[in-house]
Structure formats: structure tokens, C-alpha cells
Motif scaffolding. Structure first.
Motif, short mmCIF file in Angstrom:
data_model
loop_
_atom_site.label_atom_id
_atom_site.label_comp_id
_atom_site.label_asym_id
_atom_site.label_seq_id
_atom_site.Cartn_x
_atom_site.Cartn_y
_atom_site.Cartn_z
N ASN A 1 0.83 -1.20 0.00
CA ASN A 1 0.00 0.00 0.00
C ASN A 1 0.87 1.26 0.00
O ASN A 1 0.57 2.23 -0.72
CB ASN A 1 -0.91 -0.02 1.22
CG ASN A 1 -1.85 1.17 1.24
OD1 ASN A 1 -2.43 1.53 0.23
ND2 ASN A 1 -1.99 1.79 2.41
N LYS A 2 1.94 1.26 0.78
CA LYS A 2 2.84 2.42 0.80
C LYS A 2 3.47 2.65 -0.57
O LYS A 2 3.60 3.78 -1.03
CB LYS A 2 3.93 2.21 1.86
CG LYS A 2 3.45 2.36 3.29
CD LYS A 2 4.60 2.16 4.27
CE LYS A 2 4.11 2.34 5.71
NZ LYS A 2 5.21 2.13 6.70
N TYR B 1 -5.16 2.06 -4.95
CA TYR B 1 -5.26 2.00 -3.49
C TYR B 1 -6.57 1.30 -3.09
O TYR B 1 -6.61 0.52 -2.15
CB TYR B 1 -5.22 3.40 -2.90
CG TYR B 1 -5.47 3.41 -1.41
CD1 TYR B 1 -4.47 3.05 -0.53
CD2 TYR B 1 -6.71 3.77 -0.89
CE1 TYR B 1 -4.70 3.03 0.84
CE2 TYR B 1 -6.95 3.77 0.47
CZ TYR B 1 -5.93 3.40 1.33
OH TYR B 1 -6.17 3.38 2.68
N TYR C 1 -4.16 6.19 -9.27
CA TYR C 1 -3.54 5.66 -8.05
C TYR C 1 -4.56 5.50 -6.93
O TYR C 1 -4.42 4.61 -6.08
CB TYR C 1 -2.35 6.55 -7.66
CG TYR C 1 -1.34 6.50 -8.76
CD1 TYR C 1 -0.43 5.43 -8.86
CD2 TYR C 1 -1.35 7.45 -9.79
CE1 TYR C 1 0.45 5.34 -9.92
CE2 TYR C 1 -0.46 7.36 -10.85
CZ TYR C 1 0.42 6.29 -10.91
OH TYR C 1 1.29 6.18 -11.98
N GLU C 2 -5.60 6.34 -6.94
CA GLU C 2 -6.70 6.13 -5.99
C GLU C 2 -7.37 4.78 -6.26
O GLU C 2 -7.75 4.07 -5.33
CB GLU C 2 -7.72 7.25 -6.11
CG GLU C 2 -7.26 8.59 -5.56
CD GLU C 2 -7.15 8.60 -4.05
OE1 GLU C 2 -7.78 7.74 -3.40
OE2 GLU C 2 -6.42 9.45 -3.51
N ASN D 1 1.18 4.21 -2.95
CA ASN D 1 1.00 5.63 -2.65
C ASN D 1 2.24 6.46 -2.93
O ASN D 1 2.30 7.63 -2.56
CB ASN D 1 0.56 5.80 -1.19
CG ASN D 1 -0.93 5.56 -1.02
OD1 ASN D 1 -1.74 6.45 -1.23
ND2 ASN D 1 -1.30 4.35 -0.66
#
Length: 409
Positions: A177-178, A219, A215-216, A181
Motif C-alpha cells: 500500500n505504501k 489503493y 492511483y486512488e 502511494n
């Protein structure tokens, strides 16, 4: 932020409003029609063996009618009754080269992957190719189509591996997840190394500053996968939570497909793609009922009593038809043919899954739904025993080591 919770709520309401009565289908098959379809299926398998025999290569080159795509067209037409408009899409020149292109790119990227791992990614390629058609961009293996489809063999298999501790999976999800982001993390194992390479492909094609929703969406799918870990634990999770997690994981997955194809989408298109993803997730749950039950994985389907399973299948089909209706927001030529193809394909797989998992359903429902299968359920099960997956077998035969020698077009 993408309004994922709004989409979940919207499709939960659609699900709750969907009937659990047997849907109306265009055609019921007689015993004689089923036997004829089965003869055609057997004939197709015989022709595939010819395509796999290197000694026949030169002969096949001289007779294009016996190459893969004409044979495959005959199979779809005479075994599963796909319509002419559907076949024009499946067998268009645009679609012919992408599968082979993905296979060789995947083998070069991950030589350690088994064919079944690549096939797992290929299924997502086909979804994304369909979305390319819908948004009217060239049908090809772009860096992002390749990268997202390759994430499945790596991340999903890691998270689904029962030998890996739950805490390790949570750590993996947090680090992944990092990286999604934008944090530059050093990979701590081979799986992370491969996944971080794939994320870099997204960043090269869609710069973060210009395409934030890409990218949303990534995520959102990662969040959905992380939440789905709760379904692998016997922690008293409620039916409402299971439904929400199921819809989140499936919907976010195809929403990400859409963003990695188009870069930008309208709110209406986001919601439609989310619903398509939910439908595909419900299909997966029906297909995997045995595996999920044995693994003590909670899904909307795996925890139901036998008497309710048929109603769930009916409800899924009604829901899927309503969800796919929302896809009409894409202004695409021949959209009716495309939606018809999607619906026909998914409903065929749902009915086939009932036949394959026959021991989970009551006999009355099996008799009722089998009318609409072009093949006898007993025949479908026999073929599955011969090969774990007929579709995967076709994939292996098409992409065997001699594929470069065979004229397929």
C-alpha cells in the motif's frame, strides 16, 4: 478520494432488490441438442491436437481454415451458440495478437511463473481489452495493462497462500500500500521486487500528478484485498460485512482496470465498472464454493445452506443483468453486441459452475437450471475430470513451445 463506499451502497441496494426466482433465458436445450453440442466439443478437441502436432505445421499453414481461429470460431458457434455479433468482437483482428503478446511478455518478466500463473493474469488482460474497446482506445498490451494483469499472479497468490502467516500478509499489504502511494521502499523479498517493478510501469505511463485517480483506484483494490483477509478468519464476521467486503474487492478491481486503460473516467463510468466488478466477484464465489468452504473462507455463497444456493445463483444473474445495464453509459459503437457478449459469457460460466458443483445444490434446482446449459452437466463434469480447466487447457495448447511455428491467422 474515489467514492467507493457510495458504490458499495448502491450495488448492495441493487442486490437486495434483485429477484431470487429462476431468470428467463433465451433458449432451453433438448437432450438431442445437447448431444450434438457435445459431439462438436469432442471434434474441437481433436482439431486442437492437430494444432499441437509439430509435424502438421506445414500442412496447417497451407490450409488456413484449419488454423486456430477458424477452429475456435466454430467451437464458440457450435458448442456455446455465440451470436455473429459476439464472434466479430472475440475474433476481431485487434484481439488476435494481444494474448500471444502478453504471454511472451509475461514469460520474459517472470520466467519462474508457471503457465497457470500467466493464465491467471491473462483473464484480466481479456477484461482490460474489452474495456479498451469500450473507451475506444487501441486494443493492445500497454505497460499498465501488462503490469496490472501481472499483479494478480504475484499479490493474489501471496495473500491466498495458506502457508503464509496472517501477520506476514498484513505486513505485505501495508508495504504494498505504501508503494502504491508513491513511497520508495526497498523490496524485502522477490515478490515485492517484482511488484515494485510493475508499479513503476504504472508511474511511467500515468504520472501521479496528472492522473491521481489512477492511483486512488489502485489503493482501492489494495484496500479491498486487505479487507478480504478478514474473510479468512473465523472471527464471527457478519453477513453484512461479508457482502460489503465482497462488493468492495470485486468492484474496486475492475474500477482499477478502467483507470489503467483510460486514465480518466466520469463518475457514471466509475460506478458502472464497479458494478461489473461486483458481478465478476459473485461469479468467482460461485465457481470457488468448494475451495472456499474447505478453506473455511467466508463468502456470500460458501456459508449458505443447500436450499438457498440455487436462489443465490438466480439472484446473481438478475443482479448481473441490472449491473451490466449501467455499462450503457459508455458511448461505444455496437455496445449492444458487446454487452450481449459479456452477459452471455458470464451466464454460461455461472450455469457451468452449478453443474460442476452439483453436490452443493438440491436435485430440483439442478434439473431446472440444466435446461439452459448447451451441454449435459454430466458431460461437463467428465471433461473437467479429464482436465482441471478446459479453458486453461486451450490456453496451454495455444501457447505451447511450438506456438511460434504455427500459423494462427
Amino acid at each position: 478520494m474515489l467514492p467507493v463506499q457510495d458504490y458499495i451502497s448502491h450495488f448492495i441496494k441493487m442486490w437486495e432488490a434483485s429477484s431470487d426466482e429462476l431468470p428467463h433465458f433465451q433458449k432451453a436445450y433438448t437432450k438431442e441438442e445437447k448431444l450434438k453440442h457435445q459431439e462438436n466439443f469432442d471434434a474441437f478437441q481433436g482439431k486442437l491436437k492437430d494444432l499441437q502436432n509439430v509435424r502438421n505445421v506445414q500442412r496447417l499453414k497451407k490450409d488456413p481454415a484449419k488454423s486456430f481461429f477458424p477452429v475456435f470460431k466454430n467451437f464458440l458457434q457450435n458448442v456455446f451458440d455465440f451470436e455473429a455479433g459476439h464472434l466479430e468482437i472475440i475474433l476481431s483482428e485487434d484481439f488476435k495478437g494481444v494474448s500471444k503478446d502478453f504471454f511472451y511478455k509475461a514469460r520474459a518478466f517472470g520466467p519462474e511463473l508457471k503457465p497457470e500463473n500467466i493464465y491467471q493474469g491473462m483473464r484480466n488482460v481479456w477484461i482490460m481489452n474489452g474495456l479498451q474497446l469500450m473507451v475506444q482506445v487501441p486494443i493492445k498490451i500497454t505497460p499498465s495493462v501488462f503490469a496490472y494483469s501481472m499483479i494478480y499472479p504475484y499479490s493474489d497468490n501471496f495473500l491466498d497462500d495458506p502457508e503464509i502467516e496472517h501477520s506476514e500478509k498484513l505486513q505485505f499489504s501495508e508495504r504494498f500500500n505504501k508503494r502504491l502511494n508513491g513511497h520508495k521502499l526497498p523490496a524485502i523479498n522477490f515478490t515485492e521486487e517484482q511488484l515494485f517493478r510493475l508499479i513503476a510501469m504504472f508511474e511511467d505511463e500515468f504520472p501521479r500528478e496528472s492522473f491521481p485517480n489512477v492511483y486512488e483506484s489502485l489503493y482501492a483494490i489494495q484496500q479491498g484485498q486487505t479487507n478480504s483477509l478478514k474473510m479468512n478468519r473465523q472471527n464471527g464476521i457478519s453477513d453484512a460485512e461479508i457482502c460489503s467486503i465482497c462488493f468492495e474487492k470485486g468492484g474496486a478491481s475492475v474500477l482499477a482496470d478502467g483507470y489503467l486503460v483510460a486514465g480518466k473516467l466520469t463518475r457514471e463510468q466509475e460506478q458502472a465498472l464497479f458494478g461489473y466488478g461486483v458481478y465478476l466477484q459473485l461469479l468467482d464465489d460461485i465457481q470457488d464454493v468448494k475451495e472456499d468452504s474447505l478453506a473455511f473462507t467466508h463468502t456470500m455463497f460458501s456459508c449458505l445452506p443447500e436450499a438457498e444456493l440455487g436462489k443465490f445463483v438466480n439472484k446473481t444473474i438478475h443482479f448481473g443483468r441490472a449491473a451490466l445495464k449501467e455499462m450503457e453509459c459508455f458511448d461505444t459503437p455496437n455496445m449492444n453486441d458487446f454487452l450481449g457478449l459479456m452477459n452471455r459469457s458470464i451466464e454460461t460460466m455461472i450455469i457451468e459452475s452449478v453443474g460442476l458443483n452439483h453436490s452443493w445444490f438440491d436435485k430440483a434446482y439442478l434439473k431446472e437450471i440444466e435446461q439452459f446449459s448447451p451441454l449435459h452437466f454430466s458431460y461437463v463434469r467428465k471433461k473437467r475430470k479429464q482436465s482441471k480447466s478446459q479453458r486453461f487447457t486451450m490456453f496451454q495448447k495455444y501457447f505451447n513451445t511450438n506456438v511460434q511455428e504455427v500459423e494462427i491467422s
